[in-house]
Structures are given as C-alpha cells and as structure tokens.
Design a protein around this motif. Structure first.
Motif, PDB file in Angstrom:
ATOM      1  N   ARG A 230      46.728  48.933  35.119  1.00  0.00           N
ATOM      2  CA  ARG A 230      46.718  49.218  36.559  1.00  0.00           C
ATOM      3  C   ARG A 230      46.268  50.649  36.827  1.00  0.00           C
ATOM      4  O   ARG A 230      45.468  50.911  37.727  1.00  0.00           O
ATOM      5  CB  ARG A 230      48.107  48.969  37.147  1.00  0.00           C
ATOM      6  CG  ARG A 230      48.526  47.509  37.175  1.00  0.00           C
ATOM      7  CD  ARG A 230      49.906  47.327  37.803  1.00  0.00           C
ATOM      8  NE  ARG A 230      50.266  45.919  37.869  1.00  0.00           N
ATOM      9  CZ  ARG A 230      51.040  45.295  36.978  1.00  0.00           C
ATOM     10  NH1 ARG A 230      51.561  45.974  35.958  1.00  0.00           N
ATOM     11  NH2 ARG A 230      51.304  44.001  37.098  1.00  0.00           N
ATOM     12  N   LYS A 231      46.793  51.580  36.052  1.00  0.00           N
ATOM     13  CA  LYS A 231      46.416  52.987  36.231  1.00  0.00           C
ATOM     14  C   LYS A 231      44.937  53.191  35.919  1.00  0.00           C
ATOM     15  O   LYS A 231      44.225  53.896  36.645  1.00  0.00           O
ATOM     16  CB  LYS A 231      47.271  53.873  35.325  1.00  0.00           C
ATOM     17  CG  LYS A 231      48.756  53.842  35.631  1.00  0.00           C
ATOM     18  CD  LYS A 231      49.542  54.631  34.583  1.00  0.00           C
ATOM     19  CE  LYS A 231      51.036  54.517  34.799  1.00  0.00           C
ATOM     20  NZ  LYS A 231      51.806  55.207  33.729  1.00  0.00           N
TER      21      LYS A 231
ATOM     22  N   GLU B  21      42.525  51.696  38.708  1.00  0.00           N
ATOM     23  CA  GLU B  21      42.454  52.486  39.935  1.00  0.00           C
ATOM     24  C   GLU B  21      41.755  53.822  39.708  1.00  0.00           C
ATOM     25  O   GLU B  21      40.852  54.207  40.466  1.00  0.00           O
ATOM     26  CB  GLU B  21      43.858  52.716  40.492  1.00  0.00           C
ATOM     27  CG  GLU B  21      43.859  53.512  41.786  1.00  0.00           C
ATOM     28  CD  GLU B  21      45.220  53.575  42.450  1.00  0.00           C
ATOM     29  OE1 GLU B  21      45.438  54.492  43.259  1.00  0.00           O
ATOM     30  OE2 GLU B  21      46.074  52.695  42.165  1.00  0.00           O
TER      31      GLU B  21
ATOM     32  N   LEU C 169      48.691  40.474  36.579  1.00  0.00           N
ATOM     33  CA  LEU C 169      47.604  41.395  36.910  1.00  0.00           C
ATOM     34  C   LEU C 169      46.267  40.700  36.764  1.00  0.00           C
ATOM     35  O   LEU C 169      45.357  40.900  37.584  1.00  0.00           O
ATOM     36  CB  LEU C 169      47.661  42.620  35.986  1.00  0.00           C
ATOM     37  CG  LEU C 169      46.472  43.584  36.046  1.00  0.00           C
ATOM     38  CD1 LEU C 169      46.396  44.257  37.411  1.00  0.00           C
ATOM     39  CD2 LEU C 169      46.557  44.615  34.929  1.00  0.00           C
TER      40      LEU C 169
ATOM     41  N   GLU D 165      45.281  40.608  41.610  1.00  0.00           N
ATOM     42  CA  GLU D 165      45.878  41.940  41.685  1.00  0.00           C
ATOM     43  C   GLU D 165      44.950  43.011  41.129  1.00  0.00           C
ATOM     44  O   GLU D 165      44.848  44.112  41.676  1.00  0.00           O
ATOM     45  CB  GLU D 165      47.210  41.983  40.927  1.00  0.00           C
ATOM     46  CG  GLU D 165      47.896  43.337  41.043  1.00  0.00           C
ATOM     47  CD  GLU D 165      49.078  43.509  40.106  1.00  0.00           C
ATOM     48  OE1 GLU D 165      49.490  44.659  39.884  1.00  0.00           O
ATOM     49  OE2 GLU D 165      49.575  42.486  39.585  1.00  0.00           O
ATOM     50  N   TRP D 166      44.238  42.726  40.048  1.00  0.00           N
ATOM     51  CA  TRP D 166      43.362  43.726  39.426  1.00  0.00           C
ATOM     52  C   TRP D 166      42.295  44.200  40.402  1.00  0.00           C
ATOM     53  O   TRP D 166      41.905  45.377  40.386  1.00  0.00           O
ATOM     54  CB  TRP D 166      42.733  43.167  38.156  1.00  0.00           C
ATOM     55  CG  TRP D 166      41.830  41.987  38.355  1.00  0.00           C
ATOM     56  CD1 TRP D 166      42.196  40.673  38.424  1.00  0.00           C
ATOM     57  CD2 TRP D 166      40.412  42.019  38.517  1.00  0.00           C
ATOM     58  NE1 TRP D 166      41.092  39.871  38.617  1.00  0.00           N
ATOM     59  CE2 TRP D 166      39.985  40.674  38.676  1.00  0.00           C
ATOM     60  CE3 TRP D 166      39.460  43.041  38.538  1.00  0.00           C
ATOM     61  CZ2 TRP D 166      38.641  40.331  38.858  1.00  0.00           C
ATOM     62  CZ3 TRP D 166      38.126  42.702  38.724  1.00  0.00           C
ATOM     63  CH2 TRP D 166      37.729  41.365  38.877  1.00  0.00           C
TER      64      TRP D 166
ATOM     65  N   ARG E 251      42.635  44.543  43.596  1.00  0.00           N
ATOM     66  CA  ARG E 251      43.237  45.466  44.562  1.00  0.00           C
ATOM     67  C   ARG E 251      43.325  46.883  43.999  1.00  0.00           C
ATOM     68  O   ARG E 251      43.163  47.864  44.739  1.00  0.00           O
ATOM     69  CB  ARG E 251      44.620  44.960  44.978  1.00  0.00           C
ATOM     70  CG  ARG E 251      44.581  43.637  45.733  1.00  0.00           C
ATOM     71  CD  ARG E 251      45.879  43.369  46.460  1.00  0.00           C
ATOM     72  NE  ARG E 251      46.995  43.139  45.564  1.00  0.00           N
ATOM     73  CZ  ARG E 251      47.319  41.952  45.059  1.00  0.00           C
ATOM     74  NH1 ARG E 251      46.589  40.887  45.342  1.00  0.00           N
ATOM     75  NH2 ARG E 251      48.361  41.818  44.260  1.00  0.00           N
ATOM     76  N   HIS E 252      43.576  47.009  42.703  1.00  0.00           N
ATOM     77  CA  HIS E 252      43.634  48.343  42.101  1.00  0.00           C
ATOM     78  C   HIS E 252      42.253  48.997  42.084  1.00  0.00           C
ATOM     79  O   HIS E 252      42.126  50.199  42.340  1.00  0.00           O
ATOM     80  CB  HIS E 252      44.215  48.257  40.693  1.00  0.00           C
ATOM     81  CG  HIS E 252      45.659  47.869  40.671  1.00  0.00           C
ATOM     82  ND1 HIS E 252      46.667  48.736  41.023  1.00  0.00           N
ATOM     83  CD2 HIS E 252      46.266  46.688  40.373  1.00  0.00           C
ATOM     84  CE1 HIS E 252      47.834  48.117  40.928  1.00  0.00           C
ATOM     85  NE2 HIS E 252      47.615  46.876  40.540  1.00  0.00           N
TER      86      HIS E 252
ATOM     87  N   ARG F 160      41.527  50.122  45.686  1.00  0.00           N
ATOM     88  CA  ARG F 160      42.279  51.311  46.083  1.00  0.00           C
ATOM     89  C   ARG F 160      41.659  52.576  45.495  1.00  0.00           C
ATOM     90  O   ARG F 160      41.570  53.608  46.165  1.00  0.00           O
ATOM     91  CB  ARG F 160      43.738  51.187  45.641  1.00  0.00           C
ATOM     92  CG  ARG F 160      44.609  52.347  46.111  1.00  0.00           C
ATOM     93  CD  ARG F 160      46.050  52.160  45.720  1.00  0.00           C
ATOM     94  NE  ARG F 160      46.622  50.975  46.325  1.00  0.00           N
ATOM     95  CZ  ARG F 160      47.847  50.533  46.078  1.00  0.00           C
ATOM     96  NH1 ARG F 160      48.623  51.180  45.221  1.00  0.00           N
ATOM     97  NH2 ARG F 160      48.300  49.456  46.665  1.00  0.00           N
TER      98      ARG F 160
END
Length: 247
Positions: free
Chosen positions: A98-99, A102, A129, A134-135, A137-138, A141
């Motif tokens: 996730r980090k 993004e 994820l 979900e991936w 969306r990161h 962002r």
C-alpha cells in the motif's frame, strides 16, 4: 463515517473522462472531500484531472437533490510526466505494498511490477488489496497528491524469470542488494539512459538462484549503504535517486 479520501488533503481530484458537466452523488468520496476538506461553496473552483489525461478546473455550480453539480474547464495540453523507470518488486506484505503503490505513484514511477519471489510469502497475493480494487485507490491517491494525472502501470508475475523475460533490451538494468553489491546506487546510473529497470527483492532478500538470474540478465547489483532498510524505504529512496536525470 467519512471516507479515507475525505480525511486526506489532496492537490487535485481525478475523474474518469472529459466532460463539461457532472453530478457527484453526496456519498461519492470526492464530493465528501470537496465538502468537508476543501469546504467549497457554490461558485468556488478546485483543481481536477482526467486519469491519464488533461488537467483543469471544476466549479461547484450548485448543490442539488442528486448531489453536487460541477462544471469543468479543461486544459488542452497533455504530457505524460511519468519517469521511464520500471520497478520490479518481490511481492511484499499488503501493508508495505500500500505504501509503495501510493508513494511510487506520487514520485512518478512509470510501471510497478510485482513478482512471486523465492523468499516471499505466496499468500500475500490473496490479500483484499489485490482481490478488490483497493490497489487502484492507492495509486490514485498518490497521483492526486503529486498534482499529476498519469497513473503507473501495475502488473503481476508468477516469478522473477517471467518479469525478466518481459524487459526491453534498451533498459538499464539495476538491482538493489545489500550483501553482494560492489558499489552504491547513484543518479549517474540513469544519466543518458532511455529507460531503467530497478529490481528489489522482498524484505527477506534475494535467493542465490535469483541473484544468478539477475546477473545472467545483465543486472548490475548496487546498494544504498550498510543500513538494513525496509522494502518500501529502499524502493522509494532508489526511485528518488534514479529520477533525478529527468527532473
């Protein structure tokens, strides 16, 4: 409860396509962001962009029964501002991924390729994820934070061999390795290069077999000093170093 997007200040908001007008439903996270974070009123404007397209401004025309009515004015010039840097990453644990998604998107990586590493954990691929959107969306962002519109390509591969077979012959090929590298990574490695592929193993490191594969594929093993870094720290530090020739 406000969405995560609503709590995170963004520098622009992405939309799917170029339109002159649109209505954002009240429960759309973007509408929540405009209302609760930007605190805009009718007549106010804010920065927007189309994913992989032009930037522009949206004006809040009215708050109607269907949601937030917006009008758009788009810029004509569109330039892909992603760097020609391809990250090859041993599939990390979901919170690390996730980090990376993004922040690598914010820094401008052109592509992010995840592969199943010899010392990796296969079950990470079954995280929500990756089994949901979900991936995406990161990535979004990170791009919105960077005031950009172009989104890195993300791909998954069964193992290191598969992603190595997909590389362009013109790529400068680099790999981070704390234990067997002979020289530090520097921006010089990317100067004058058409594109760069940068490989990083999972947090448990490369296997001997994978090091052999990298050397056979003409990768240069480099390091970031003597400190043992988390995968996301090493990845983002190296990306920042290699991006310098394109700044």
């Amino acid at each position: 409860m406000p969405s995560p997007l609503a709590r995170c200040p963004l520098n622009l908001i992405l939309f799917d396509k170029v339109v002159e007008k649109a209505i954002l439903p009240d429960d759309d996270p973007r509408a929540t962001h405009v209302r609760e974070v930007l605190r805009l009123k009718v007549g106010d404007a804010f920065e927007v962009a189309v994913a992989n397209g032009p930037r522009g401004k949206a004006t809040l025309l009215e708050n109607c029964s269907k949601g937030m009515s917006l009008g758009f004015a788009w810029e004509q010039a569109v330039r892909n501002d992603l760097f020609p840097i391809r990250l090859l990453l041993g599939l990390p644990r979901p919170q690390t991924a996730r980090k990376i998604l993004e922040q690598a998107a914010a820094l401008g990586a052109g592509a992010i390729d995840f592969f199943g590493a010899d010392k990796g954990e296969p079950s990470y691929a079954n995280s929500k994820l990756w089994t949901t959107d979900e991936w995406k969306r990161h990535l979004t962002r990170g791009v919105e934070q960077a005031f950009c519109s172009f989104i890195p390509v993300v791909r998954h591969w069964r193992n290191l061999e598969a992603v190595l077979d997909d590389l362009s012959q013109s790529d400068e090929r680099l790999a981070l390795d704390l234990y067997e590298a002979d020289a530090p990574l520097s921006a010089d490695a990317a100067i004058g290069k058409e594109s760069v592929s940068l490989a990083l193993g999972p947090e448990s490191g490369w296997s001997p077999r994978e090091r052999d594969l990298l050397r056979e594929a003409e990768f240069t093993l480099l390091h970031l000093g003597d400190r043992v870094l988390r995968q996301e720290t090493a990845c983002l530090t190296a990306l920042g170093v290699l991006a310098q020739p394109w700044w």
